[in-house]
Each structure stands twice: as structure tokens, then as C-alpha cells.
Scaffold this motif. Sequence first.
Motif, short mmCIF file in Angstrom:
data_model
loop_
_atom_site.label_atom_id
_atom_site.label_comp_id
_atom_site.label_asym_id
_atom_site.label_seq_id
_atom_site.Cartn_x
_atom_site.Cartn_y
_atom_site.Cartn_z
N TYR A 273 2.57 -35.37 51.13
CA TYR A 273 3.75 -34.69 51.68
C TYR A 273 4.45 -33.80 50.65
O TYR A 273 5.62 -33.45 50.81
N GLU B 227 5.30 -34.33 47.46
CA GLU B 227 6.34 -34.96 46.65
C GLU B 227 5.74 -35.72 45.47
O GLU B 227 6.13 -36.85 45.17
N SER C 184 18.12 -34.27 57.15
CA SER C 184 17.53 -34.38 55.82
C SER C 184 18.45 -35.08 54.81
O SER C 184 17.98 -35.79 53.92
N ILE D 232 12.71 -40.36 47.50
CA ILE D 232 12.72 -39.43 48.62
C ILE D 232 14.10 -38.78 48.65
O ILE D 232 15.12 -39.48 48.56
N ASN E 167 13.16 -35.19 52.42
CA ASN E 167 11.88 -34.94 53.10
C ASN E 167 11.78 -35.88 54.30
O ASN E 167 11.35 -37.03 54.18
N GLU F 212 9.84 -35.77 56.89
CA GLU F 212 8.45 -36.12 57.28
C GLU F 212 7.97 -37.34 56.50
O GLU F 212 7.44 -38.30 57.06
#
Length: 493
Positions: free
Chosen positions: A122, A124, A214, A273, A276, A278
Motif C-alpha cells: 500500500y 507505506e 483519512s 499508519i 492511508n 486503504e
Amino acid sequence: MPARTGAQYLEKLKKDRREIYLDGERIEDITVHPQLKGGAESIAHLYDLQYLHPEVMLTENENGEKVGTAFMFPKSKDDLWKLHKATKLWSEASAGIMGRSPDYLNITFACYASRTDVWDKYGESEKGKNLENYFKYIRDNDLCLTHCIVNPQVDRSVPEAQQGEGDLALHKVGETEDSIIVSGARMLGTLAPFADEMTIYPSRAGQGIRPEDSKYALMFAVPMDHPGMMLLNRDSFSKQRDLFDYPLSSRFDEQDAIVIFDNCHIPKDRVFIDGNTELYRAVTAEVNWGAYIVFQAMTRALTKLEFLFGIGHMIADMNGVNAFDHIKEKLGEIWQYKELTRTAIVSAIEGAQDNGVNGVLIPDGRPLQALRGLMPKWIPRSIELIQLIGGGGFLCTPSKKDMQGHLRPFIDKYYQARNKSALEKIKVNRLAWDFIGSDLAGRGELYERFYLIDSFRVTMDTYTNADKEVEMALVKKFLDQMVLEEEAVANGK
């Protein structure tokens, strides 16, 4: 640093200056506070158990240092059996009461750290590296973690991001060169007074996070005394009486807390995180977190059912009621729950599969998912059965001070059991009551009803997510035979 001892755990806890409140008072030293001391000493005992059973509870990191087994990346069924045995030893120390013993979050972060490829997927990778470094830090320092992964109960009829105009759920409010700034609240910080670190991560497929949410898609970890973080504890259920009177409540209240973040700066190297959505929605499923953590949870649940069966049998036997068929049926029902749980754990280990990435073994999630839906029913039902077996005997049990008074000869005469002295019978009844009827017991029953979300949603998900092809094929085989018969009838045969 190798795995800690209990003394080392308490020494670090004593130096901690977290902002924690209980009954309107800010607690300065958890290790000596009368309502928290018992829980702290019980966690310390778990660390000491590592050195009493090193062959089960310790393994090695890449530097050859001894670390806790719960930090292991299991690569074989033998590893999974070792992990099960280590969890079992810790759960037996509290008869399964302490649901957030350190192995729970150790296994969680081992699970995440074993699959940083998901972060790569993803986009990251840097935050995946943060996670990997953090895992090594908590493993090599043998830290005790808690988590808060549920937003406050305010208005569940709307998305969490809309509750209180979006200001209540934990969210990002700003950023500096070195940190993100967060505000909001989370629940339910079980073990919060006794943990070294607070972790925030997704639960239940991202808790309904939408692409536009987000600022709520966050995963990070901070020390418990981190500035800008406050802990508000529920009432203590720790009894300030002799262990004879409350053998469980005096030691095993792990506490629960709301954590409040007030413009709290989270160092960027501890952020896993940040916005993101997703990744936030997908990570729990893609790292197979459910299989690992339910594996730990059901090992603990097995211990609870074993205790319930044992105490139920002991009560029935000392009162002579285990000669009655309806009592045998009640005890048999608890035994069935216990054995089905044990069998499901064996099945999860023996059906484990390689994760297809780095050789880490994933327990078979199917029997564990079945238990996850049934355990919120089985444990409360087993508690009810013990209440029915013991009946009024729980309500007229003398205390330690009664036993030390001038009524002792009468107590010895009138409280005796069929095969036990009055003292032995009173000990059994007090132990049983503290497990099924005290305020700590009431918390424990509620805790099990909603552990890893409620039974309704889990059971619904088991149907929705079930692979139905094998069963459908079996039905189709018989439907095809019926078609042949139908054609024969149509052709006059």
C-alpha cells in the motif's frame, strides 16, 4: 536486554509518571496504591514465570538473547504448540481472568511485524519499517502493552467520524516536522494502569473508515507516561481484604480505562499508519491478525472453562449433589464446552498453513472463528450452571474474621461438607463466588460477552465469509441424481 523478571517490571512501573486517575485521584505510584497493587504484582508474577518455565516461555531473537515466546514468528507446528503452552501457563496464573496479559499484544505485534510486505503493497514502506523497529524494541525490552481500538459510545447510528461533529473519535489535528498531533478518546484500555505502552491500531475491518476519513486512519504507539495522554479508570474491583476472602478479586483486577489524547504529539518514528484509509481498512485481515489473536484468546478461554468445570465438580462432590442426574447434566454441559474448545485449538494447530510470504505459519482460522462466536455464550452459560449447582451455599459463607472469632466451633460443626471440613468447604465456596458472583466476576462475564466483538456480529460474519463450495457440491450431487430421475420419469421409464 533479555526477558524481564517481575522485579524489573515493577521497578520500571514505579518510575513511571503517567497521568492516570482513579476515583477522582491522580495515582502517583501504581505499585503501592491499595486498589492497584494486587494487579501490578500479578503481572510481575507472569514475568517471573518466564524463568520458572524457560523451555516453554522463552525463545531467542536474532542476536541469541532470550525473549518471550509470544514474540516468536512461528515457523512450524512445534512453534505453535510452544506458543499455546506459553499462553496456557500465563492464563492459568489467573484462572483465565486476566484477558489482557502481555502475550495478547506481543502476539499482535509479532503478527504485524511478520507481514510488513502489506505496508509495502500500500505504498507505506517507511511506516512498515517503523513497525518493524518498534516490534524489535518491545521484544528486546520485554515490554507490556495495552491497546485502545474502539471509539467512545456516543451515537452509533452515524459514522464514527461524524460523532460530536467529528471531534470525539481519535483523529489527527496537526503535524510538525517530527510528529503528528492527535486528539480524541478511545476505549477500552484494559490493563492500562499496568502496561508500559499504549498502542492504537485498526479493529473490525477499519471500524467503518471511509476514504474521506483519512484523519481518523491512525496506527501508532507511545509510552504510557507520554505527554498529552490521560487515563480515566473505571471503579476498582480489587478487594482490600484478605486473600482468603477474595482470592481472585484481591489480585486479578486488570482494570479498564478510557484514554484521552489532548493535542498529543506522536513521534513520527512511532507512527505506523497516518491517513492511508486503504491500508487501515485492509491491514487486519491481510496480516491474518484474527487467526493469531483468537488462537491466544481461546487458549485463555479454555483455561476459564477448565476452572469452571473443576470448581463445579468440587462443589457438587462436597455437597453430594453429583449423585443427581440434573447436576451431572449441568457438569457434563460445561465439560462439553471445555472439550470442544480444546479440540478446536488442536485443529487450529494441526491445520495451520504457511502464509506464503516468509514461512510463518497461520493457525487454521475456521475452528477459531467458530469458537469466537460461541464463547460469548458458553462462558456466561457455564457461570449460570455453577450458580445453579451451588445455589444458596454461596450466600452464607463465613469470612476469615468469622473463622478467627468465638463462633469457630459452631462454624466447624454446621458448615462441614460431605467429604470436607468446614474450612475446606468455605474456601471452595469463596473461591467459586469470587469467580462467578463478585463485582470482578460481573465485569468478567460482561467482558467475555463482548470480547473480540459480540457473538451476533461474529456469528453473522462466519456465515458471510464461509467458503460454501464443498457443502454446495455435496447438495448438488444429490440434486443431479434427482435430475436423472426426473428425466427417467419424463421418458416413461
